[in-house]
Design an enzyme around this catalytic site. Structure first.
Site, PDB file in Angstrom:
ATOM      1  N   ILE A   1     -48.861 -12.081  30.241  1.00  0.00           N
ATOM      2  CA  ILE A   1     -49.283 -12.260  28.846  1.00  0.00           C
ATOM      3  C   ILE A   1     -47.995 -12.591  28.105  1.00  0.00           C
ATOM      4  CG2 ILE A   1     -50.336 -11.210  26.820  1.00  0.00           C
ATOM      5  CD1 ILE A   1     -51.822  -9.327  28.685  1.00  0.00           C
ATOM      6  N   PRO A   2     -47.790 -13.866  27.754  1.00  0.00           N
ATOM      7  CA  PRO A   2     -46.435 -14.342  27.410  1.00  0.00           C
ATOM      8  C   PRO A   2     -45.985 -14.000  25.996  1.00  0.00           C
ATOM      9  CG  PRO A   2     -47.987 -16.149  27.294  1.00  0.00           C
ATOM     10  CD  PRO A   2     -48.771 -14.969  27.790  1.00  0.00           C
ATOM     11  N   CYS A   3     -45.716 -12.705  25.759  1.00  0.00           N
ATOM     12  CA  CYS A   3     -45.240 -12.301  24.442  1.00  0.00           C
ATOM     13  C   CYS A   3     -43.858 -12.877  24.146  1.00  0.00           C
ATOM     14  CB  CYS A   3     -45.227 -10.776  24.320  1.00  0.00           C
ATOM     15  SG  CYS A   3     -44.408  -9.913  25.672  1.00  0.00           S
ATOM     16  N   HIS A   4     -43.122 -13.318  25.177  1.00  0.00           N
ATOM     17  CA  HIS A   4     -41.802 -13.917  24.939  1.00  0.00           C
ATOM     18  C   HIS A   4     -41.922 -15.265  24.231  1.00  0.00           C
ATOM     19  CE1 HIS A   4     -43.190 -15.468  28.852  1.00  0.00           C
ATOM     20  NE2 HIS A   4     -42.470 -16.542  28.599  1.00  0.00           N
ATOM     21  N   ARG A   5     -43.125 -15.841  24.179  1.00  0.00           N
ATOM     22  CA  ARG A   5     -43.322 -17.137  23.513  1.00  0.00           C
ATOM     23  C   ARG A   5     -43.676 -16.995  22.037  1.00  0.00           C
ATOM     24  NH1 ARG A   5     -47.131 -19.234  28.372  1.00  0.00           N
ATOM     25  NH2 ARG A   5     -45.557 -19.121  30.027  1.00  0.00           N
TER      26      ARG A   5
END
Length: 280
Positions: free
Chosen positions: A241-245
């Site tokens: 779940i790409p919270c870094h984006r």
């Protein structure tokens, strides 16, 4: 999984620190010397990790790269699906299947669940993974915080679950998560508002970014930017779940639960891999 991944990330972490401390971009020879490596060895480590030159990768690690991504690859989530920027094109063509627990199950603190966990190598240093019988429910990174603290952090989210150390049970899903091959299943365990935020993050494709305000608008709560940002930060399954984006509207990185160097490395890793695939 490539057992040298943790070593490679260790080199990248040191490189990030050196790049941050330098007033101007560093030449290959200078950067290699600061890490007590020969230029040739340093070049090989970079190439093995991302497939682009240290000079190019250094550009991806600069703080300005996040602002460039926001200008050039900003995904407006309302239109992401319409233009084909979600689903199969996300995360190196990884097929990702996910389901959410009911609000009642979440409120029970994981009671009745058996959650298995283990520590694995990853491209971003040691990773702690957790999973139920239905899929991964936790994935955290320990390069900045330490393995024990990362494990405690994830376990505390489901305090009434039965936590069992059993890395073999979840290893295939973890392998799929980092290799981009096979199937990684997720079981999202969170409050209904957080589940909506995490679902919105799943629509952001690799190599692109979005903003906290875009996420709030996407879930029908445009004024709840702070709440959306908090839910992003509480994402239990980082990377998949790409919270870094998720960035601030100004282009600043914002926070990252597992440390900003990890977030920057993830964005740089994806940008370099996208460039590598485009050139092939």
């Amino acid at each position: 999984m490539d057992q040298s991944s943790a070593y490679h990330y260790g080199v990248m972490r040191r490189a990030i620190a050196e790049i941050d401390a330098a007033p101007a971009p560093l030449a290959l020879e200078d950067l290699a010397a600061r890490m007590a490596m020969s230029p040739a060895h340093f070049q090989r480590v970079f190439s093995a990790w991302v497939g682009v030159s240290p000079k190019r990768y250094q550009q991806y690690l600069t703080l300005g790269h996040a602002k460039a991504l926001l200008r050039e690859r900003h995904t407006t989530l309302d239109t992401a699906q319409a233009v084909g920027l979600s689903g199969g094109g996300r995360l190196h063509d990884l097929f990702l299947r996910w389901e959410a627990m009911s609000p009642g199950d979440y409120g029970a603190g994981g009671a009745g669940l058996t959650i298995r966990h283990g520590t694995f190598d990853s491209p971003f240093g040691p990773a702690v993974a957790m999973g139920t019988a239905r899929g991964l429910c936790g994935l955290g990174f320990a390069a900045e915080t330490g393995v024990e603290a990362t494990l405690d952090d994830l376990r505390a989210r489901w305090p009434r679950a039965d936590h069992v150390e059993d890395p073999a049970a979840i290893a295939p899903w973890v392998e799929a998560a980092f290799s981009g091959r096979g199937e990684a299943r997720l079981q999202l365990i969170g409050a209904p508002f957080a589940i909506k935020v995490w679902q919105a993050l799943l629509e952001v494709p690799s190599g692109h970014v979005t903003t906290y305000s875009d996420i709030a608008a996407r879930i029908g709560a445009p004024r709840a930017v702070r709440a959306a940002a908090s839910a992003v930060g509480r994402n239990p399954v980082s990377w998949l779940i790409p919270c870094h984006r998720a960035l601030r509207k100004s282009g600043e990185l914002g926070g990252y639960h597992w440390g900003l160097p990890v977030k920057r490395a993830m964005l740089a890793f994806e940008s370099a891999r996208d460039e590598e695939r485009a050139a092939s």
